[in-house]
Write a protein that holds these residues in place. Structure first.
Motif, mmCIF file in Angstrom:
data_model
loop_
_atom_site.group_PDB
_atom_site.id
_atom_site.type_symbol
_atom_site.label_atom_id
_atom_site.label_comp_id
_atom_site.label_asym_id
_atom_site.label_seq_id
_atom_site.Cartn_x
_atom_site.Cartn_y
_atom_site.Cartn_z
ATOM 1 N N TRP A 1 52.682 71.461 28.507
ATOM 2 C CA TRP A 1 51.522 72.134 27.914
ATOM 3 C C TRP A 1 51.910 73.530 27.426
ATOM 4 O O TRP A 1 51.556 73.923 26.316
ATOM 5 C CB TRP A 1 50.397 72.231 28.946
ATOM 6 C CG TRP A 1 49.128 72.758 28.364
ATOM 7 C CD1 TRP A 1 48.736 74.067 28.299
ATOM 8 C CD2 TRP A 1 48.115 71.998 27.719
ATOM 9 N NE1 TRP A 1 47.529 74.163 27.670
ATOM 10 C CE2 TRP A 1 47.124 72.910 27.313
ATOM 11 C CE3 TRP A 1 47.940 70.642 27.473
ATOM 12 C CZ2 TRP A 1 45.972 72.493 26.654
ATOM 13 C CZ3 TRP A 1 46.789 70.245 26.825
ATOM 14 C CH2 TRP A 1 45.822 71.158 26.417
ATOM 15 N N ARG A 2 52.680 74.272 28.232
ATOM 16 C CA ARG A 2 53.119 75.608 27.823
ATOM 17 C C ARG A 2 53.986 75.550 26.563
ATOM 18 O O ARG A 2 53.839 76.366 25.658
ATOM 19 C CB ARG A 2 53.888 76.279 28.956
ATOM 20 C CG ARG A 2 52.996 76.769 30.062
ATOM 21 C CD ARG A 2 53.753 77.634 31.063
ATOM 22 N NE ARG A 2 52.899 77.883 32.204
ATOM 23 C CZ ARG A 2 53.041 77.307 33.388
ATOM 24 N NH1 ARG A 2 54.028 76.483 33.606
ATOM 25 N NH2 ARG A 2 52.210 77.583 34.366
ATOM 26 N N GLN A 3 54.881 74.576 26.523
ATOM 27 C CA GLN A 3 55.735 74.431 25.341
ATOM 28 C C GLN A 3 54.900 74.098 24.110
ATOM 29 O O GLN A 3 55.155 74.627 23.023
ATOM 30 C CB GLN A 3 56.783 73.352 25.575
ATOM 31 C CG GLN A 3 57.844 73.754 26.561
ATOM 32 C CD GLN A 3 58.817 72.625 26.862
ATOM 33 O OE1 GLN A 3 58.617 71.488 26.457
ATOM 34 N NE2 GLN A 3 59.876 72.938 27.598
ATOM 35 N N ALA A 4 53.910 73.233 24.275
ATOM 36 C CA ALA A 4 53.046 72.869 23.150
ATOM 37 C C ALA A 4 52.264 74.082 22.660
ATOM 38 O O ALA A 4 52.090 74.267 21.447
ATOM 39 C CB ALA A 4 52.100 71.743 23.555
ATOM 40 N N GLU A 5 51.791 74.929 23.575
ATOM 41 C CA GLU A 5 51.070 76.138 23.172
ATOM 42 C C GLU A 5 51.980 77.104 22.420
ATOM 43 O O GLU A 5 51.557 77.717 21.442
ATOM 44 C CB GLU A 5 50.473 76.826 24.393
ATOM 45 C CG GLU A 5 49.264 76.102 24.954
ATOM 46 C CD GLU A 5 48.664 76.802 26.158
ATOM 47 O OE1 GLU A 5 49.394 77.556 26.843
ATOM 48 O OE2 GLU A 5 47.470 76.601 26.409
ATOM 49 N N ASP B 1 50.877 78.423 13.874
ATOM 50 C CA ASP B 1 49.735 79.185 13.361
ATOM 51 C C ASP B 1 50.201 80.417 12.609
ATOM 52 O O ASP B 1 49.670 80.745 11.554
ATOM 53 C CB ASP B 1 48.819 79.613 14.509
ATOM 54 C CG ASP B 1 48.027 78.452 15.088
ATOM 55 O OD1 ASP B 1 47.976 77.382 14.438
ATOM 56 O OD2 ASP B 1 47.462 78.624 16.188
ATOM 57 N N ASN B 2 51.188 81.100 13.144
ATOM 58 C CA ASN B 2 51.669 82.324 12.506
ATOM 59 C C ASN B 2 52.426 82.051 11.214
ATOM 60 O O ASN B 2 52.522 82.929 10.362
ATOM 61 C CB ASN B 2 52.543 83.125 13.475
ATOM 62 C CG ASN B 2 51.719 83.779 14.557
ATOM 63 O OD1 ASN B 2 50.555 84.099 14.357
ATOM 64 N ND2 ASN B 2 52.315 83.973 15.707
ATOM 65 N N PRO C 1 49.424 85.497 6.416
ATOM 66 C CA PRO C 1 50.160 86.572 5.741
ATOM 67 C C PRO C 1 50.826 87.492 6.766
ATOM 68 O O PRO C 1 50.389 87.602 7.914
ATOM 69 C CB PRO C 1 49.072 87.319 4.969
ATOM 70 C CG PRO C 1 47.961 86.335 4.827
ATOM 71 C CD PRO C 1 48.018 85.458 6.036
ATOM 72 N N ALA C 2 51.856 88.195 6.348
ATOM 73 C CA ALA C 2 52.710 88.970 7.246
ATOM 74 C C ALA C 2 51.956 90.010 8.083
ATOM 75 O O ALA C 2 52.274 90.209 9.239
ATOM 76 C CB ALA C 2 53.810 89.650 6.444
ATOM 77 N N ARG C 3 50.968 90.678 7.554
ATOM 78 C CA ARG C 3 50.334 91.792 8.271
ATOM 79 C C ARG C 3 48.985 91.423 8.884
ATOM 80 O O ARG C 3 48.182 92.289 9.189
ATOM 81 C CB ARG C 3 50.185 92.964 7.327
ATOM 82 C CG ARG C 3 51.566 93.373 6.758
ATOM 83 C CD ARG C 3 51.478 94.532 5.879
ATOM 84 N NE ARG C 3 51.744 95.700 6.716
ATOM 85 C CZ ARG C 3 51.687 96.928 6.261
ATOM 86 N NH1 ARG C 3 51.385 97.164 5.025
ATOM 87 N NH2 ARG C 3 51.932 97.936 7.063
#
Length: 59
Positions: free
Chosen positions: A29-33, A40-41, A45-47
């Motif tokens: 679960w931790r690895q999936a998160e 997601d990132n 956009p970068a900022r």
């Protein structure tokens, strides 16, 4: 779903107890998160984080 089934088969084949199964599931679960946060990132956009830090987040 496929990963969960494979994990359960692995746990059963190793003869692990319920505490061991829980530990393995928690790690998965931790690895999936972590992977989800990275994904997601990649789409933002970068900022974006700086913007939310200044203006707040609306969840």
């Amino acid at each position: 779903m496929r990963r969960s089934i494979l994990l359960l088969l692995f746990v059963g084949a190793c003869g692990l107890g319920p505490d061991d199964e829980l530990w393995i599931l928690e790690q998965a679960w931790r690895q999936a998160e972590e992977i989800a946060a990275i994904a997601d990132n990649l789409l933002l956009p970068a900022r974006t984080d700086e913007f939310f830090d200044r203006h707040g987040r609306r969840d």
